[in-house]
Enzyme design. Sequence first.
Site, PDB file in Angstrom:
ATOM      1  N   ARG A  58       0.837  -1.189   0.000  1.00 27.50           N
ATOM      2  CA  ARG A  58       0.000   0.000   0.000  1.00 27.50           C
ATOM      3  C   ARG A  58       0.879   1.248   0.000  1.00 27.50           C
ATOM      4  NH1 ARG A  58      -4.717   1.141   4.351  1.00 27.50           N
ATOM      5  NH2 ARG A  58      -4.731  -1.108   4.420  1.00 27.50           N
TER       6      ARG A  58
ATOM      7  N   THR B 197      -0.797   7.610  -1.102  1.00 22.71           N
ATOM      8  CA  THR B 197      -2.108   7.513  -1.782  1.00 22.71           C
ATOM      9  C   THR B 197      -2.970   6.378  -1.224  1.00 22.71           C
ATOM     10  OG1 THR B 197      -1.299   5.922  -3.405  1.00 22.71           O
ATOM     11  CG2 THR B 197      -0.984   8.263  -3.929  1.00 22.71           C
TER      12      THR B 197
ATOM     13  N   ASP C 273      -3.516 -10.115  12.524  1.00 26.58           N
ATOM     14  CA  ASP C 273      -2.783 -10.033  11.254  1.00 26.58           C
ATOM     15  C   ASP C 273      -2.411 -11.455  10.807  1.00 26.58           C
ATOM     16  OD1 ASP C 273      -0.715  -7.749   9.738  1.00 26.58           O
ATOM     17  OD2 ASP C 273      -0.427  -9.898   9.432  1.00 26.58           O
TER      18      ASP C 273
ATOM     19  N   ASP D 228       1.387 -12.114  10.077  1.00 24.60           N
ATOM     20  CA  ASP D 228       2.191 -12.214  11.298  1.00 24.60           C
ATOM     21  C   ASP D 228       1.925 -13.518  12.035  1.00 24.60           C
ATOM     22  OD1 ASP D 228       3.601  -9.871  11.061  1.00 24.60           O
ATOM     23  OD2 ASP D 228       2.148  -8.674  12.185  1.00 24.60           O
TER      24      ASP D 228
HETATM   25  N1  URA Z   1      -5.290  -8.430   7.065  1.00 23.60           N
HETATM   26  C1  URA Z   1      -5.120  -9.193   8.158  1.00 23.60           C
HETATM   27  O1  URA Z   1      -4.159  -9.954   8.234  1.00 23.60           O
HETATM   28  N2  URA Z   1      -6.014  -9.122   9.152  1.00 23.60           N
HETATM   29  C2  URA Z   1      -7.093  -8.313   9.105  1.00 23.60           C
HETATM   30  O2  URA Z   1      -7.897  -8.300  10.036  1.00 23.60           O
HETATM   31  C3  URA Z   1      -7.252  -7.516   7.965  1.00 23.60           C
HETATM   32  C4  URA Z   1      -6.339  -7.598   6.959  1.00 23.60           C
END
Ligand code: URA
Length: 209
Positions: free
Chosen positions: A104, A108, A200, A203
Amino acid sequence: MSNVYLINHPLVQHKLTLMRRKNASTSTFRTLLSELSNLMAYEVTRDMPLQDIEVETPLETMTGKIIDGKKLVLVSILRAGNGFLDGFLNVVPGARVGHIGLYRDPQTLAPVEYYFKMPQEMEERDIVIVDPMLATGNSAIAAVARLKKLKPKSIKFVCLLTCPEGVAALQKAHPDVAIYTAAIDRQLNEHGYILPGLGDAGDRIFGTK
Ligand code: URA
């Protein structure tokens, strides 16, 4: 919601709940994701075309049916998509694999492509994009738009978890792309995370936090 397939098999729901627990270890999370992708792959490949093939059983010759797995391309959106790939490959070992990397832009917030590698002859292939989380939908929308330039026969999008915002965004941009998911959670938060979600995914798969 049309063109959205909620995979609510009890085994899928059970494993997803175990993955959501914040105390699940990296190895538990990864194992569950792999098992889940295996189960989800059955549903996603339900309408794969079959072709006739002659086979000799120990008793006689018959016409059986087989899948042409080489026509299928699994496209992983890096990096979390990679944790979702192996279950699909267990079910369709002949599938080809493509990778797409997007980040990302901090100014922008638009997705920018940094990696794109696909098999040849994409116009003959059916694509299944894999990414565990469909959150804002920005990466999914960009990935589908990029892949459509290669004129594949079809595109499906498979995620473990999504939210109403992500589904709406992807469907608005690409109404022809079927979405397969194990859950549609309540909402996105202001940071683009799904609530209640599982955190995430990248992660948690790779143990990077
Ligand atoms: N990406 C992720 O890994 N977790 C989320 O909750 C949203 C996007």
